[in-house]
Design a protein around this motif. Sequence first.
Motif, short mmCIF file in Angstrom:
data_model
loop_
_atom_site.label_atom_id
_atom_site.label_comp_id
_atom_site.label_asym_id
_atom_site.label_seq_id
_atom_site.Cartn_x
_atom_site.Cartn_y
_atom_site.Cartn_z
N ARG A 63 0.83 -1.21 0.00
CA ARG A 63 0.00 0.00 0.00
C ARG A 63 0.86 1.26 0.00
O ARG A 63 0.53 2.26 -0.62
N GLU A 64 2.00 1.19 0.69
CA GLU A 64 2.91 2.34 0.75
C GLU A 64 3.73 2.49 -0.53
O GLU A 64 4.48 3.45 -0.68
N GLN A 65 3.65 1.50 -1.42
CA GLN A 65 4.41 1.48 -2.67
C GLN A 65 5.90 1.59 -2.41
O GLN A 65 6.63 2.23 -3.16
N ASP A 66 6.36 0.92 -1.36
CA ASP A 66 7.79 0.94 -1.07
C ASP A 66 8.50 -0.31 -1.58
O ASP A 66 9.70 -0.26 -1.84
N VAL A 67 7.82 -1.42 -1.72
CA VAL A 67 8.40 -2.63 -2.29
C VAL A 67 7.38 -3.31 -3.20
O VAL A 67 6.17 -3.14 -3.06
N ILE A 68 7.91 -4.10 -4.12
CA ILE A 68 7.09 -4.94 -5.00
C ILE A 68 6.75 -6.21 -4.22
O ILE A 68 7.58 -6.74 -3.48
N VAL A 69 5.54 -6.70 -4.38
CA VAL A 69 5.14 -7.93 -3.70
C VAL A 69 4.54 -8.90 -4.70
O VAL A 69 3.94 -8.50 -5.69
N CYS A 70 4.69 -10.18 -4.40
CA CYS A 70 4.06 -11.24 -5.19
C CYS A 70 2.82 -11.70 -4.46
O CYS A 70 2.88 -12.02 -3.27
N SER A 71 1.71 -11.75 -5.18
CA SER A 71 0.44 -12.09 -4.54
C SER A 71 0.33 -13.58 -4.20
O SER A 71 -0.54 -13.96 -3.42
N TRP A 72 1.20 -14.41 -4.77
CA TRP A 72 1.07 -15.85 -4.53
C TRP A 72 1.54 -16.23 -3.13
O TRP A 72 0.80 -16.84 -2.37
N HIS A 73 2.77 -15.93 -2.81
CA HIS A 73 3.32 -16.36 -1.52
C HIS A 73 4.06 -15.22 -0.83
O HIS A 73 4.94 -15.45 0.00
N SER A 74 3.73 -14.00 -1.21
CA SER A 74 4.17 -12.79 -0.50
C SER A 74 5.66 -12.50 -0.56
O SER A 74 6.20 -11.85 0.35
N ALA A 75 6.36 -12.97 -1.56
CA ALA A 75 7.75 -12.54 -1.73
C ALA A 75 7.77 -11.03 -1.94
O ALA A 75 6.88 -10.47 -2.57
N PHE A 77 10.22 -7.57 -3.07
CA PHE A 77 11.35 -7.24 -3.93
C PHE A 77 11.64 -5.75 -3.87
O PHE A 77 10.71 -4.94 -3.87
N LEU A 78 12.93 -5.40 -3.88
CA LEU A 78 13.30 -3.99 -3.96
C LEU A 78 12.95 -3.45 -5.34
O LEU A 78 13.19 -4.12 -6.36
N LYS A 79 12.40 -2.25 -5.38
CA LYS A 79 12.04 -1.64 -6.65
C LYS A 79 13.27 -1.29 -7.47
O LYS A 79 13.25 -1.36 -8.69
N GLU A 80 14.36 -0.93 -6.79
CA GLU A 80 15.52 -0.42 -7.52
C GLU A 80 16.29 -1.49 -8.29
O GLU A 80 16.91 -1.19 -9.30
N ASN A 81 16.24 -2.74 -7.82
CA ASN A 81 17.02 -3.77 -8.53
C ASN A 81 16.36 -5.15 -8.57
O ASN A 81 16.95 -6.10 -9.09
N GLY A 82 15.15 -5.26 -8.05
CA GLY A 82 14.42 -6.52 -8.12
C GLY A 82 14.88 -7.60 -7.17
O GLY A 82 14.43 -8.75 -7.27
N LEU A 83 15.76 -7.25 -6.23
CA LEU A 83 16.25 -8.25 -5.28
C LEU A 83 15.12 -8.67 -4.34
O LEU A 83 14.43 -7.83 -3.76
N GLY A 87 10.59 -13.83 1.74
CA GLY A 87 9.72 -14.80 1.10
C GLY A 87 10.50 -16.01 0.60
O GLY A 87 11.70 -16.14 0.86
N PRO A 88 9.82 -16.87 -0.13
CA PRO A 88 10.41 -18.17 -0.50
C PRO A 88 11.55 -18.10 -1.50
O PRO A 88 12.26 -19.09 -1.68
N CYS A 89 11.76 -16.95 -2.15
CA CYS A 89 12.86 -16.84 -3.11
C CYS A 89 13.84 -15.75 -2.69
O CYS A 89 14.47 -15.11 -3.54
N ALA A 90 13.99 -15.54 -1.39
CA ALA A 90 14.89 -14.51 -0.88
C ALA A 90 16.29 -14.67 -1.48
O ALA A 90 16.83 -15.79 -1.54
N GLY A 91 16.84 -13.55 -1.93
CA GLY A 91 18.17 -13.57 -2.53
C GLY A 91 18.14 -13.65 -4.05
O GLY A 91 19.13 -13.32 -4.70
N ASP A 92 17.01 -14.11 -4.62
CA ASP A 92 16.87 -14.14 -6.07
C ASP A 92 16.46 -12.75 -6.56
O ASP A 92 16.12 -11.87 -5.77
N HIS A 93 16.48 -12.57 -7.86
CA HIS A 93 16.09 -11.28 -8.46
C HIS A 93 14.98 -11.48 -9.48
O HIS A 93 14.95 -12.50 -10.18
N LEU A 94 14.12 -10.49 -9.57
CA LEU A 94 13.27 -10.36 -10.75
C LEU A 94 14.18 -10.09 -11.95
O LEU A 94 15.23 -9.46 -11.81
#
Length: 109
Positions: A63-75, A77-83, A87-94
């Motif tokens: 809601r604050e639009q500070d991070v990207i979220v995945c609706s499936w399992h709530s991962a 992600f940083l907006k600046e680099n997709g890290l 969540g279940p894929c911590a450390g991976d990147h978009l």
Amino acid sequence: MICTWAALRETGTVLYRKNGFFGFVVLDDYLPRGYVDACPHSGMPLGGGLAEDDLDGAHYQTREQDVIVCSWHSASFLKENGLCIGGPCAGDHLEAWPVERRGDEVVTI
Ligand code: FES
């Protein structure tokens, strides 16, 4: 053109789907950031929708639009680099999808 700059400023997230490519752009302060719309956890679009005309980006950020979220399992992600920072894929990147603002438009580069 992906969208107008005004549309991105208004909503904070714009989804783009064309010829089987799913992407999305988020507003990161005054920069557009583009990513392939596939969660590193499962490969599914982050918002859950698969239909070509499902263009509602309302669930792609907190809601604050500070991070990207995945609706499936709530991962999250940083907006600046997709890290993925939680969540279940911590450390991976978009996967980045290079975009930029050109005047009143947001375009792929
Ligand atoms: S599919 Fe995105 S967190 Fe599981």
